[in-house]
Scaffold this active site. Structure first.
Site: not given
Ligand code: GLU
Length: 470
Positions: A239-240
């Site tokens: 994820s980010k």
């Protein structure tokens, strides 16, 4: 066997994610290797979340990576008529039914199931309804009776079975009349004659439902290959938090597409202990047999390593073209500087990304030179003036800036001044670069060329004179 037909089917609800790009790459490679066809289908039935901007972002990213498709892009939003016909077919066959249960009723049922410790699942209230009230409805697909199971042999994961009682009568058409993913993916894959579906393993749970739909619609069931997810360094889903997950963010950060492709392929596929693969190598070597069963782990250092490899070994002319926009971004007017290909050559060994290369190249284009204050204080002092005068004279009378000539000149300067090489090169480097990290002094002189080098040394002399006058 008939021609291999694979597809990439992104939903245009954002950018092209690293994981999506890897799926697209796997499909592309296999199609190329087997002389099959690679089809691009944009799955935009979720009208509210799909945007043109996102479609463009996906197409740009595929183009950047070099993943050309043989057919498409096809848009599901152009195909609603076909989907409606198929829903009608299933209704007529008695394999689907209208369900009038309201959201509130369904919520209440779900709560009840949860209280009883049961897996929430549609209870089939409307399955055998014969009336057709004038009320909003969804269309549900009628799953086979409990007690049976659906099995498929996944090309990566092996044999997978689902018991039907684990499944729900899934919604294939929403109240607004739009069809849902599981239905349209089956219709399109079948109508587009896709015979192998390579996609992320987050779709494994959908596969038995889709197989049942293939059967109900009388279509041939394709093969499936579910690719493990990509995880972050902490083994949680990428994820980010782990860094940029959009492929194009990496272009903006100065990564080369060939580094990205090489990086993506190694997130889940291997060929012995080899690390460097060109697209041509991959087309030759890629196979599903060597796709790992466990998740690939995202490793930014490896991407850096690959990128610096491809920068070091890349064609300078092409790198110059790729570097150009990064220089423009910094406000550098390339036309006013030395030859860009020469600039690139001098920096290939030293740059991990094109952003770094642009930063490293800036001094070549800075006329007049901007000095680093510390370097100026240390090296542009009155006692260096004579040295610079000698350098000016020697360089001024030098007719060629090749390696041997420069060596001869430096030897002469060392003799005249009785200084060691470093004592000459350091102040000269400040004069030529302003005092930033730079390639070797000969290289800098060669790239700048005689005129620019002389101008810069003259500027240094003026700076020294000014210090002396203060
Ligand atoms: N549109 C789906 C997605 O982006 C495609 C799934 C599939 O490949 O079947 O997840």
């Amino acid at each position: 066997m008939s021609e291999l037909r694979v597809r990439f089917a992104p939903s245009p609800t954002g950018y092209l994610h690293i994981g999506g790009a890897r799926t697209a790459l796997f499909n592309y490679l296999l199609a190329k290797k087997e002389a099959g066809k690679f089809i691009l289908r944009i799955e935009d039935t979720d009208v509210a979340r799909s945007t043109q901007e996102s479609v463009d972002a996906i197409l740009d990213a595929m183009n950047w990576l070099g993943l050309s498709y043989d057919e498409g892009p096809f848009y599901q939003s152009d195909r609603f008529e076909l989907y409606r016909e198929k829903v009608q077919q299933l209704l007529t066959q008695g394999r689907a039914y209208r369900c009038y249960c309201s959201a509130e009723e369904l919520d209440a049922k779900r709560e009840k199931a949860k209280e009883k410790g049961l897996k929430p699942k549609y209870d089939g209230t409307c399955r055998n309804r014969t009336d057709q009230p004038d009320a909003p409805y969804v269309v549900r697909f009628k799953l086979p009776e409990a007690g049976e199971e659906t099995t498929f042999v996944d090309r990566i994961k092996g044999s997978i079975s689902f018991r039907h009682e684990e499944l729900d009568d899934l919604i294939i058409q929403r109240t607004d009349g739009t069809p849902t993913y599981n239905l349209v993916v089956v219709i399109d894959d079948a109508e587009m004659e896709i015979n192998l579906i390579i996609r992320g393993d987050d779709h494994i749970n959908n596969t038995p439902r889709q197989i049942l739909l293939y059967e109900a619609l009388g279509y041939t069931i394709p093969e499936f290959a579910h690719v493990p997810m990509i995880l972050g360094s902490d083994k949680k889903r990428l994820s980010k938090r782990h860094g940029a997950t959009s492929v194009m963010a990496y272009q903006e950060m100065g990564y080369l597409p060939e580094a990205m492709v090489n990086y993506l392929i190694r997130l889940g596929w291997s060929s012995g202990d080899e690390e460097i693969f060109s697209m041509t190598d991959l087309i030759e070597k890629f196979s599903l047999e060597n796709v790992g069963r466990s998740a690939g782990v995202f490793n930014p250092e490896k991407l850096n390593w690959l990128n610096s490899h491809y920068i070091k070994t890349g064609d300078p002319e092409r790198l110059a073209e790729l570097l150009n926009p990064f220089l423009t971004q910094k406000g550098i007017v390339v036309e006013n500087g030395p030859n860009l290909v020469a600039v690139v050559k001098s920096l290939q060994e030293r740059s991990v990304t094109l952003i770094e290369m642009a930063a490293g190249a800036a001094f070549y284009f800075a006329d007049p030179v901007v000095y680093d204050e510390k370097a100026k204080k240390k090296f542009l002092q009155p006692e260096q003036k004579d040295l610079f005068k000698i350098i000016l004279e020697k360089i001024g009378s030098c007719d060629s800036f090749n390696e041997e000539q420069l060596e001869v000149i430096f030897k002469e300067i060392m003799q005249i001044t009785e200084l060691k090489f470093g004592k000459i090169a350091q102040p000269l480097r400040v004069a030529l670069t302003g005092g930033v990290p730079s390639p070797g002094i000969y290289q800098v002189l060669q790239v700048l060329g005689k005129e620019r080098s002389l101008q810069r040394i003259e500027q240094a002399v003026r700076a020294i004179e000014q210090i002396a006058a203060e």
